[in-house]
Design a protein around this motif. Structure first.
Motif, PDB file in Angstrom:
ATOM      1  N   ARG B  78       0.796  -1.225   0.000  1.00 12.08           N
ATOM      2  CA  ARG B  78       0.000   0.000   0.000  1.00 12.08           C
ATOM      3  C   ARG B  78       0.830   1.277   0.000  1.00 12.08           C
ATOM      4  NH1 ARG B  78      -4.668   0.794   1.339  1.00 12.08           N
ATOM      5  NH2 ARG B  78      -4.326   2.499   2.813  1.00 12.08           N
ATOM      6  N   THR B  79       2.054   1.209   0.539  1.00  8.26           N
ATOM      7  CA  THR B  79       2.806   2.447   0.750  1.00  8.26           C
ATOM      8  C   THR B  79       3.031   3.235  -0.546  1.00  8.26           C
ATOM      9  OG1 THR B  79       4.876   1.241   0.628  1.00  8.26           O
ATOM     10  CG2 THR B  79       3.990   1.641   2.829  1.00  8.26           C
ATOM     11  N   SER B  80       3.245   2.528  -1.658  1.00  8.37           N
ATOM     12  CA  SER B  80       3.500   3.292  -2.891  1.00  8.37           C
ATOM     13  C   SER B  80       2.229   3.996  -3.368  1.00  8.37           C
ATOM     14  CB  SER B  80       4.042   2.410  -4.025  1.00  8.37           C
ATOM     15  OG  SER B  80       4.398   1.155  -3.574  1.00  8.37           O
ATOM     16  N   TYR B  81       1.086   3.444  -2.975  1.00  8.11           N
ATOM     17  CA  TYR B  81      -0.167   4.136  -3.294  1.00  8.11           C
ATOM     18  C   TYR B  81      -0.329   5.355  -2.400  1.00  8.11           C
ATOM     19  CZ  TYR B  81      -5.054   4.920  -4.452  1.00  8.11           C
ATOM     20  OH  TYR B  81      -6.221   5.479  -4.897  1.00  8.11           O
ATOM     21  N   GLU B  82      -0.112   5.169  -1.118  1.00 12.53           N
ATOM     22  CA  GLU B  82      -0.310   6.245  -0.144  1.00 12.53           C
ATOM     23  C   GLU B  82       0.625   7.436  -0.394  1.00 12.53           C
ATOM     24  OE1 GLU B  82      -2.540   6.599   2.396  1.00 12.53           O
ATOM     25  OE2 GLU B  82      -3.568   4.843   1.597  1.00 12.53           O
ATOM     26  N   ALA B  83       1.832   7.143  -0.865  1.00 12.00           N
ATOM     27  CA  ALA B  83       2.799   8.223  -1.085  1.00 12.00           C
ATOM     28  C   ALA B  83       2.360   9.170  -2.199  1.00 12.00           C
ATOM     29  CB  ALA B  83       4.175   7.649  -1.390  1.00 12.00           C
ATOM     30  N   VAL B  84       1.625   8.639  -3.167  1.00 11.33           N
ATOM     31  CA  VAL B  84       1.257   9.476  -4.320  1.00 11.33           C
ATOM     32  C   VAL B  84      -0.247   9.731  -4.369  1.00 11.33           C
ATOM     33  CG1 VAL B  84       3.266   8.709  -5.619  1.00 11.33           C
ATOM     34  CG2 VAL B  84       1.092   7.500  -5.914  1.00 11.33           C
ATOM     35  N   GLU B  85      -0.885   9.657  -3.229  1.00 14.51           N
ATOM     36  CA  GLU B  85      -2.331   9.797  -3.180  1.00 14.51           C
ATOM     37  C   GLU B  85      -2.878  11.072  -3.841  1.00 14.51           C
ATOM     38  OE1 GLU B  85      -3.741   8.761   0.674  1.00 14.51           O
ATOM     39  OE2 GLU B  85      -5.624   8.006  -0.127  1.00 14.51           O
ATOM     40  N   PRO B  86      -2.216  12.220  -3.691  1.00 12.14           N
ATOM     41  CA  PRO B  86      -2.789  13.418  -4.311  1.00 12.14           C
ATOM     42  C   PRO B  86      -2.974  13.248  -5.817  1.00 12.14           C
ATOM     43  CG  PRO B  86      -0.952  14.005  -2.872  1.00 12.14           C
ATOM     44  CD  PRO B  86      -0.982  12.514  -2.960  1.00 12.14           C
ATOM     45  N   ILE B  87      -2.073  12.499  -6.455  1.00 16.97           N
ATOM     46  CA  ILE B  87      -2.196  12.265  -7.891  1.00 16.97           C
ATOM     47  C   ILE B  87      -3.178  11.110  -8.139  1.00 16.97           C
ATOM     48  CG2 ILE B  87      -0.959  11.554  -9.992  1.00 16.97           C
ATOM     49  CD1 ILE B  87      -0.326  14.437  -9.005  1.00 16.97           C
ATOM     50  N   ALA B  88      -3.016  10.039  -7.384  1.00 22.93           N
ATOM     51  CA  ALA B  88      -3.888   8.878  -7.574  1.00 22.93           C
ATOM     52  C   ALA B  88      -5.354   9.263  -7.412  1.00 22.93           C
ATOM     53  CB  ALA B  88      -3.514   7.776  -6.590  1.00 22.93           C
ATOM     54  N   GLU B  89      -5.601  10.183  -6.501  1.00 28.44           N
ATOM     55  CA  GLU B  89      -6.978  10.589  -6.226  1.00 28.44           C
ATOM     56  C   GLU B  89      -7.639  11.345  -7.365  1.00 28.44           C
ATOM     57  OE1 GLU B  89      -7.247  11.105  -1.397  1.00 28.44           O
ATOM     58  OE2 GLU B  89      -6.890  12.846  -2.674  1.00 28.44           O
ATOM     59  N   LEU B  90      -6.816  11.803  -8.295  1.00 20.24           N
ATOM     60  CA  LEU B  90      -7.410  12.513  -9.428  1.00 20.24           C
ATOM     61  C   LEU B  90      -8.339  11.586 -10.206  1.00 20.24           C
ATOM     62  CD1 LEU B  90      -4.327  14.552 -10.711  1.00 20.24           C
ATOM     63  CD2 LEU B  90      -6.305  15.405  -9.447  1.00 20.24           C
ATOM     64  N   PHE B  91      -8.098  10.275 -10.098  1.00 18.81           N
ATOM     65  CA  PHE B  91      -8.977   9.307 -10.762  1.00 18.81           C
ATOM     66  C   PHE B  91      -9.902   8.713  -9.704  1.00 18.81           C
ATOM     67  CE2 PHE B  91      -4.819   9.344 -12.849  1.00 18.81           C
ATOM     68  CZ  PHE B  91      -5.184   9.900 -14.056  1.00 18.81           C
ATOM     69  N   SER B  92     -11.002   9.420  -9.486  1.00 21.04           N
ATOM     70  CA  SER B  92     -11.816   9.064  -8.320  1.00 21.04           C
ATOM     71  C   SER B  92     -12.457   7.691  -8.463  1.00 21.04           C
ATOM     72  CB  SER B  92     -12.859  10.137  -8.057  1.00 21.04           C
ATOM     73  OG  SER B  92     -13.688  10.258  -9.178  1.00 21.04           O
ATOM     74  N   ASP B  93     -12.753   7.265  -9.709  1.00 20.87           N
ATOM     75  CA  ASP B  93     -13.349   5.927  -9.869  1.00 20.87           C
ATOM     76  C   ASP B  93     -12.379   4.861  -9.363  1.00 20.87           C
ATOM     77  OD1 ASP B  93     -11.617   6.636 -11.972  1.00 20.87           O
ATOM     78  OD2 ASP B  93     -12.519   5.177 -13.353  1.00 20.87           O
ATOM     79  N   LEU B  94     -11.093   5.027  -9.712  1.00 21.88           N
ATOM     80  CA  LEU B  94     -10.105   4.034  -9.288  1.00 21.88           C
ATOM     81  C   LEU B  94      -9.818   4.152  -7.794  1.00 21.88           C
ATOM     82  CD1 LEU B  94      -7.571   4.148 -12.262  1.00 21.88           C
ATOM     83  CD2 LEU B  94      -9.309   2.399 -11.776  1.00 21.88           C
TER      84      LEU B  94
END
Ligand code: HEM
Lengths: 443, 278
Positions: B78-94
């Motif tokens: 999970r850590t690699s997801y959590e580190a880039v959350e501001p960008i990952a969150e741009l795709f709210s469906d995912l």
């Protein structure tokens, strides 16, 4: 006995309840900062002729202003406005220096918020410095913010431990309590009182925003009291609580300075550290009322539980709220049951004078419980010069009272309210901080 | 405190040429920001690549029915997801599909549309089995790959990157400090660390630009608060480089982290304004 001249047998406190509010109204004309509002004569510790628990009249203006500087903090003997918030925080400050910085910042915010002023404008690309809830000019709205310290603040810091006020302690469970850990205790308490709840909320948000490095919010409880427009004859009455009874009738006279010095303020001869003189103990209790059940209880029983008439607030045998019960003529409790709330809380014996407290509560309504009942109750706040002789002794006398069937204390805490701030060059708790450095200095 | 330890050392084999990157940046990014944004894009790409790789192993463990192995891989994946959350969150469906929590659903854990990391966490810890988890594992794999490719196509909005540092702190302040995030596994401290790393990366990359525009005082305060956070987290590290259960965090340290997170959130919320972004 005159209205609201509370009788405790051996004092002659005589507050005139009919004088109009003396609080200072302030003009907003172009003033740019709190300081620009100039010097005001009144002091924070003064009442205004009203009793603390008189129902607010509803004639209040947002321009009303309670002075900040004085021997004592405001919000204790100053009349209680219509709304309040009690908030408890954990404090993150490991050194006396951290604590000093925190107290200085807190003082600065409280001066601004309670005295009012313009919010500075910043570049719109930056977050605004103020939530904006009260608009670009913050009106004082009778706001007081009263700061107290919990036992944990002293006990978890070696440099403070020797300076802890004598009877300050962690609130313990009384027999009828069902304490919810998430609504208990704290290192620091802030009592906000104002005409409008939004003013309290604005102030709380301001402090949360400005002191994030020191304060972690633990719990808070909002409350209010019903407003009663003044009667044609100018008579005032105590505000009613959510059980429908007038609450505050027998409070000691908050306009009697000598009595307040004895009942409320810590001073010479109390065996307290010097820095604490001018302060007071604050007991806070979040007490749920089982209102559905109460509303299904016969009126006669309700009145016997308290020992007062519901309509007028008069004690049994009297006709007016201000009448004083005479238990010496009713030793068997034929008129006022021996286990009536008011008789247990204050048997009106000479010894009971040592247990007087100044109550300044609010009513709260928190929504619905899991059982579909109303979650309502009393945000009980009381002030006294000795916590053990005051709240703890009175609550101990009340243990087992018939009222317990209808109430459940669920939260709260004990705090020591800091002495007042004498002038703009000083800050809240300065004597405490200076006592730390004196103690530290090797001789 | 040695920070390089917290930052991913060396770029992965993502040969992204600077010109390609610059082209991918929003047009109005001020010249000063071009370099930090390019660096940040590499950082994100490294993380999502890592996420794909780690998820593959995590999913395999689940499909092999190896509960212990899957539990071990859950937090580090999970850590690699959590580190880039501001960008990952741009795709709210995912984001919903990958990282939603039971309380995002009215029916909680029973909700059939509850998927992603926390659905798997629930199965592994609460039910102690991989039974019935295959479909969630497959879905996670698919989502993570999709996220990776979408991010690689993405033009990074400068205000999202700069604002991302504060956004990460807001996340922690609002829903993580309470220990709600990894409620079955109690691996919350891994997430904390990743969120702080993600925020620190942005701050660190912007330092040269901020140095020109802002007071040293501000940089010092922010750096000091990050240092304090890492110092607290270090106390909870295990010998294997992971973190102890969130239940071990003392009230005092939780309060300290809470004040640091909120102070960082206040300070970092001014970054956009300081850099003249809307
Ligand atoms: C939900 C809880 C409570 C309710 C509804 C309640 C209500 C009342 C009412 C209606 C009165 C009579 C009017 C007055 O003098 O104010 C009264 C008096 C009083 N109450 Fe309470 N009360 C509560 C809790 C407490 C607690 C926790 C204490 C202190 C431990 C306390 C101490 C007193 C005292 C000292 C008096 C004045 C007695 C006198 O001097 O005659 N009350 N209360």
């Amino acid at each position: 006995m005159t209205d609201k001249t509370k009788d405790n047998g051996n004092h002659s406190g005589f507050g005139c309840p009919f004088t109009s509010r003396r609080q200072v109204l302030f003009g907003l004309g172009g003033a740019g900062s709190a300081l620009a509002f100039g010097a005001f004569p009144a002091r924070a510790e003064e009442g205004d002729g009203h009793q603390v628990t008189d129902a607010p009249t509803g004639l209040n203006s947002t321009l009303e202003r309670v002075p900040f500087y004085g021997k004592h903090q405001a919000g204790i003997v100053t009349p209680r406005p219509a709304t309040g918030i009690m908030a408890a925080f954990d404090v993150v400050a490991r050194t006396p220096e951290d604590l000093e910085t925190m107290l200085r910042k807190l003082t600065e915010r409280i001066v601004f918020l309670t005295q009012g002023g313009e919010v500075p404008e910043l570049d719109p690309k930056l977050p605004p410095p103020d939530s904006g809830i009260l608009g670009p000019v913050v009106a004082p709205d009778n706001l007081t913010i009263t700061v107290g310290l919990g036992a944990s603040l002293f006990e978890r810091r070696e440099f403070l431990t020797p300076l802890k006020p004598r009877t300050l302690q962690r609130m313990t469970q009384f027999p009828n309590d069902a304490l919810d850990a998430e609504r208990c205790h704290g290192d620091l308490s802030l009592q906000f009182c104002a005409n409008l709840q939004d003013t309290n909320i604005h102030a709380l948000r301001d402090i949360v925003k400005n002191l994030p490095e020191y304060l972690v919010l633990r719990w808070m409880q909002e409350g209010d009291v019903p407003v009663i427009p003044p009667k044609p004859d100018g008579e005032t009455e105590s505000a009613r609580n959510f059980l429908g009874f007038r609450d505050g009738s027998a409070n000691p006279d908050s306009n009697d300075g000598i009595l307040m010095q004895k009942v409320v303020w810590v001073g010479e001869g109390d065996g307290e550290p010097q820095w604490a003189h001018g302060g007071t103990y604050q007991a806070v209790r979040i007490i749920r009322n089982f209102v559905e059940r109460w509303d299904r209880t016969p009126l006669k029983e309700q009145e016997e539980i308290f020992g007062r008439k519901k309509d007028s607030g008069a004690p049994f045998g009297g006709t007016r709220e201000s009448d004083v019960p005479d238990y010496t003529r009713d030793p068997q409790g034929e008129l006022t049951p021996l286990d009536a709330h008011i008789r247990l809380a204050n048997p009106r014996t000479p010894e009971a004078d040592d247990n007087l407290i100044l109550r300044r509560p609010f009513n709260y309504s928190n929504g619905v419980t899991k059982s579909g009942q109303l979650d309502q109750g009393l945000l009980f706040i009381a002030y006294q010069a000795d916590l053990e002789k005051g709240f703890i002794a009175v609550q101990t006398k009340l243990n087992g009272e018939p009222l317990e069937e209808y109430i459940k204390p669920v939260g709260g805490g004990y705090f020591f309210v800091l002495p007042g701030v004498s002038g703009p060059d000083r800050y809240l708790g300065q004597d405490l901080i200076e006592a730390v450095s004196t103690a530290d200095t090797p001789i | 405190m040695n920070f390089t330890r917290h930052l991913r050392a060396g770029a992965l084999a993502f040969a992204l040429s600077t010109t390609a990157l610059t082209g991918a940046m929003a047009q109005d990014a001020s010249l000063d920001l071009v370099e930090p944004l390019a660096q940040y894009k590499i950082y994100v790409a490294e993380n999502t690549a890592e996420l794909v790789k780690d998820t593959e192993a995590f999913v395999k463990a689940i499909k092999d029915g190896d509960v212990e192995k899957a539990k071990e891989l859950f937090a580090p994946t999970r850590t690699s997801y959590e580190a880039v959350e501001p960008i990952a969150e741009l795709f709210s469906d995912l984001d919903v599909s990958i990282d939603a929590r039971a309380d995002d659903y009215e029916k909680g854990e029973e909700d059939p549309t509850f998927t992603g990391f926390h659905r798997l966490e629930y199965g592994l810890w609460e039910e102690g089995s991989t039974e019935g988890l295959d479909e969630y594992a497959d879905q996670l794999m698919e989502d993570v790959k999709e996220l990776n490719s979408r991010i690689n196509e993405l033009t990074f909005p400068p205000e999202t990157v700069v604002g991302g540092a504060a956004a990460l702190m807001e996340e922690v302040a609002a829903t993580k400090i309470s220990g709600e995030e990894d409620r079955y596994s109690r691996t919350d401290l891994w997430d904390f660390k990743a969120n702080f790393d993600g925020a620190y990366k942005i701050f660190d990359l912007l330092k040269p630009v901020l140095e020109e525009k802002d007071s040293e005082e501000f940089l010092k305060t922010v750096q000091g608060n990050f240092d304090d956070v890492y110092e607290v987290l270090e106390e909870y590290e295990t010998d294997e480089g992971g973190y102890v259960s969130y239940t071990k965090l003392s009230d005092e340290d939780r309060n300290l982290l809470s004040t640091k997170v909120n102070t960082l959130a206040e300070d970092l919320s001014t970054l956009r304004g300081k850099l003249g972004l809307g």
